[in-house]
Design a protein around this motif. Structure first.
Motif, short mmCIF file in Angstrom:
data_model
loop_
_atom_site.label_atom_id
_atom_site.label_comp_id
_atom_site.label_asym_id
_atom_site.label_seq_id
_atom_site.Cartn_x
_atom_site.Cartn_y
_atom_site.Cartn_z
N LEU A 1 43.46 50.63 36.45
CA LEU A 1 44.18 49.49 37.01
C LEU A 1 44.23 48.34 36.01
O LEU A 1 45.28 47.69 35.82
CB LEU A 1 43.51 49.03 38.30
CG LEU A 1 43.69 49.92 39.53
CD1 LEU A 1 42.74 49.50 40.64
CD2 LEU A 1 45.14 49.88 40.02
N ILE A 2 43.10 48.07 35.36
CA ILE A 2 43.07 46.98 34.38
C ILE A 2 44.01 47.27 33.22
O ILE A 2 44.74 46.38 32.75
CB ILE A 2 41.62 46.76 33.88
CG1 ILE A 2 40.79 46.11 34.99
CG2 ILE A 2 41.60 45.90 32.63
CD1 ILE A 2 39.34 45.92 34.63
N LEU B 1 44.98 34.50 33.48
CA LEU B 1 44.67 35.70 34.27
C LEU B 1 43.16 35.94 34.24
O LEU B 1 42.56 36.03 33.16
CB LEU B 1 45.41 36.92 33.70
CG LEU B 1 45.08 38.28 34.35
CD1 LEU B 1 45.46 38.28 35.83
CD2 LEU B 1 45.80 39.41 33.61
N VAL B 2 42.56 36.02 35.42
CA VAL B 2 41.14 36.36 35.56
C VAL B 2 41.05 37.61 36.44
O VAL B 2 41.67 37.68 37.49
CB VAL B 2 40.33 35.20 36.21
CG1 VAL B 2 38.92 35.67 36.57
CG2 VAL B 2 40.26 34.02 35.26
N ILE B 3 40.29 38.61 35.96
CA ILE B 3 40.11 39.86 36.71
C ILE B 3 38.63 40.07 36.98
O ILE B 3 37.81 40.02 36.05
CB ILE B 3 40.68 41.07 35.93
CG1 ILE B 3 42.17 40.88 35.66
CG2 ILE B 3 40.44 42.36 36.71
CD1 ILE B 3 42.79 41.98 34.80
N ASN B 4 38.29 40.29 38.24
CA ASN B 4 36.93 40.64 38.61
C ASN B 4 36.80 42.15 38.65
O ASN B 4 37.18 42.79 39.64
CB ASN B 4 36.57 40.04 39.98
CG ASN B 4 36.36 38.55 39.92
OD1 ASN B 4 35.68 38.03 39.05
ND2 ASN B 4 36.97 37.84 40.86
N TYR B 5 36.30 42.75 37.56
CA TYR B 5 36.04 44.19 37.55
C TYR B 5 34.93 44.48 38.57
O TYR B 5 35.01 45.42 39.34
CB TYR B 5 35.61 44.61 36.15
CG TYR B 5 35.30 46.09 36.00
CD1 TYR B 5 36.29 47.00 35.67
CD2 TYR B 5 34.01 46.56 36.19
CE1 TYR B 5 36.01 48.34 35.54
CE2 TYR B 5 33.72 47.90 36.06
CZ TYR B 5 34.72 48.79 35.74
OH TYR B 5 34.43 50.13 35.61
N ASP B 6 33.87 43.68 38.51
CA ASP B 6 32.82 43.70 39.54
C ASP B 6 32.96 42.43 40.36
O ASP B 6 33.16 41.35 39.80
CB ASP B 6 31.42 43.73 38.92
CG ASP B 6 31.16 45.02 38.15
OD1 ASP B 6 31.54 46.08 38.65
OD2 ASP B 6 30.57 44.95 37.05
N ILE C 1 42.54 38.26 40.09
CA ILE C 1 42.64 39.56 40.74
C ILE C 1 41.25 40.18 40.85
O ILE C 1 40.53 40.26 39.86
CB ILE C 1 43.58 40.51 39.96
CG1 ILE C 1 44.97 39.89 39.81
CG2 ILE C 1 43.67 41.86 40.64
CD1 ILE C 1 45.91 40.68 38.91
N SER C 2 40.89 40.62 42.05
CA SER C 2 39.59 41.28 42.27
C SER C 2 39.83 42.74 42.61
O SER C 2 40.66 43.07 43.46
CB SER C 2 38.83 40.60 43.41
OG SER C 2 38.54 39.25 43.10
N LEU C 3 39.11 43.63 41.93
CA LEU C 3 39.22 45.07 42.16
C LEU C 3 38.12 45.48 43.14
O LEU C 3 36.93 45.26 42.88
CB LEU C 3 39.08 45.84 40.84
CG LEU C 3 40.05 45.38 39.73
CD1 LEU C 3 39.87 46.23 38.49
CD2 LEU C 3 41.50 45.43 40.20
N ILE C 4 38.51 46.09 44.27
CA ILE C 4 37.58 46.31 45.38
C ILE C 4 37.40 47.80 45.66
O ILE C 4 38.33 48.48 46.08
CB ILE C 4 38.08 45.62 46.67
CG1 ILE C 4 38.42 44.14 46.39
CG2 ILE C 4 37.06 45.75 47.77
CD1 ILE C 4 37.25 43.31 45.94
#
Length: 460
Positions: free
Chosen positions: A233-234, A314-319, A344-347
């Motif tokens: 996804l990232i 853009l900020v992505i929360n992998y955890d 964006i947070s990956l859940i």
């Protein structure tokens, strides 16, 4: 306008040179009482311009009343080296038309070199707690002349375990001083103690609570099946979403290195930043990121506080972060100074309850997003509580609490019979394929005393 805040002409000239014309709300409300000498307790969201809000009054004070024979007259405490460098840069830029000198005391740099710098008596010191206490204990620094003490991100310093260091530093400073405490949250355990020790009848300015979100940040969530799915996804987001600079957060250093390697393997220019890197490596990585040599930085929460890089949209929360405050500080790296940003947070299944707790804390739901071709099989929990967290399956405790009756002829009764018959019967080998030793004489002699082995003696 800044010229309405009664600042020195030299400071106004620096502000004009830097292109700053309108003060932010935190600057507008905190600079006047700070100039009057009051102690301040200020709560304002990250990226709101807090640094200039306390640097400008300090520079004005030192410029208007010079004391050439004094030691350091102002001390600014910050939690991380990165933030210290940014505050140091702000002191230099805003004070460029004054003769006020600033020095920096942080870990990862030469102690002897810092001691030599201190002998030149810089008027402003920017420091992290651990290294400053080392200089206090080595008596290479005295804080008797401190007129203004700033505790920037005090909650973060307490979270990092600097409570005792902060108490030592506050006690070492001159008792007749002004203290300014700026933070994005005021609910950290132990903060009341520091406030009571450092501040004298402070004026409270609660501009933003931690739950008040930046309207310029679009907060999204994408469901994922596992870590490999998250990486895919990232990769898609970085290759297809428009952005200037991206910051990806993980919870551990190991995962940061691993994810960085995976993304580099896909041909993406990526850097990594975490606490195991030495200061020279960290400085080099941040400079490359600022200069645009790579557009993506994978980082732990080391970068969540104090990292101010222009262009992060853009900020992505992998955890998922472990609490709401960390989430706020992470996404606060974008949407700064009223610019737009996306978080964006990956859940995964194991992220759901953290996500639900954060949504409840910030009183905002994350918008669901789907990426065609990468839609997860995981659709969220089947049942949720009123809090939004997943309903867990109830385990039957009957087997653990209720004592089962022994069946006749079972292993225990057989062992007891063997024990009554004598040592020969008790010494019979257990049936093959079962590792557990039958109770009775065999269990009471697990070290084979009859074979000449002594059981180990217990430590007293």
């Amino acid at each position: 306008m800044f010229n309405q805040l009664a600042l020195s002409e030299r400071l106004l000239k620096a502000l004009d040179t830097l292109g700053f014309t309108e003060p932010t709300p935190v600057q507008q409300k905190s600079i006047p009482p700070a100039l009057s000498g009051k102690d301040l307790l200020v709560c304002a969201r990250t990226g709101s311009g807090k640094t200039a809000a306390f640097v400008l009054p300090i520079l004005h004070r030192l410029h208007e009343s010079p004391k050439p024979n004094s030691q350091a007259r102002a001390l600014i405490m910050v939690p991380t080296r990165e933030l210290a460098r940014q505050v140091m840069k702000a002191c230099q830029q805003l004070g460029q038309f004054t003769f006020i000198k600033a020095g920096m005391i942080i870990g990862g740099e030469g102690f002897k070199e810092q001691r030599a710098m201190l002998r030149k008596n810089p008027e402003i010191l920017v420091a992290t707690p651990g290294r400053l206490v080392e200089h206090l204990e080595a008596e290479s620094l005295h804080l008797d002349d401190i007129e203004a003490l700033v505790l920037d991100e005090a909650d973060r310093m307490l979270e990092m375990g600097f409570s005792e260091d902060l108490e030592k530093i506050c006690s070492a400073c001159a008792s007749e001083r002004q203290t300014l405490l700026y933070s994005a949250t005021l609910k950290r355990r132990g903060l009341d103690t520091i406030i009571g020790l450092a501040l004298d009848n402070p004026e409270s300015l609660i501009l933003d609570t931690p739950r008040k979100q930046n309207d310029d940040i679009i907060q999204q969530m994408i469901l994922a099946d596992d870590n490999d799915h998250k990486t895919a996804l990232i990769s898609h987001l970085l290759e297809n979403d428009p952005f200037d600079k991206a910051l990806i957060f993980t919870n551990t250093r190991t995962m940061a290195d691993q994810l960085c390697g995976q993304l580099r393997g896909k041909g993406l220019p990526v850097g990594v930043l975490h606490g195991e890197m030495n200061q020279q490596e960290r400085t080099h990585v941040m400079q490359l990121f600022r200069d645009g040599h790579f557009k993506v930085l994978v980082a732990t929460d080391l970068a969540a506080r104090g990292l101010d890089v222009k262009g992060i949209d853009l900020v992505i929360n992998y955890d998922m972060p472990r609490n709401g405050d960390d989430y706020i500080h992470r996404i606060g790296r974008t949407g700064r100074a009223d610019t737009a940003g996306v978080a964006i947070s990956l859940i995964c299944a194991y992220d759901w309850n953290l996500k639900a707790g954060i949504e409840r804390y910030i009183n905002t739901g994350l918008r669901k997003r789907h990426i065609e071709g990468l839609i997860a099989n995981y659709k969220g929990p089947k049942k949720v509580k009123s809090s939004g967290k997943a309903v867990g399956s109830k385990k039957k405790k009957a087997s653990a609490t209720k004592k089962r009756p022994e069946a006749k002829g079972g292993a225990r009764s057989a062992a007891n019979k063997d024990a009554k018959k004598g040592p020969k019967a008790a010494a019979k080998p257990a049936p093959q394929g079962r590792k557990s030793v039958a109770k009775g004489t065999a269990k009471s002699n697990p070290w084979g005393e009859e074979a000449g082995f002594e059981p180990p003696k217990r430590r007293k």
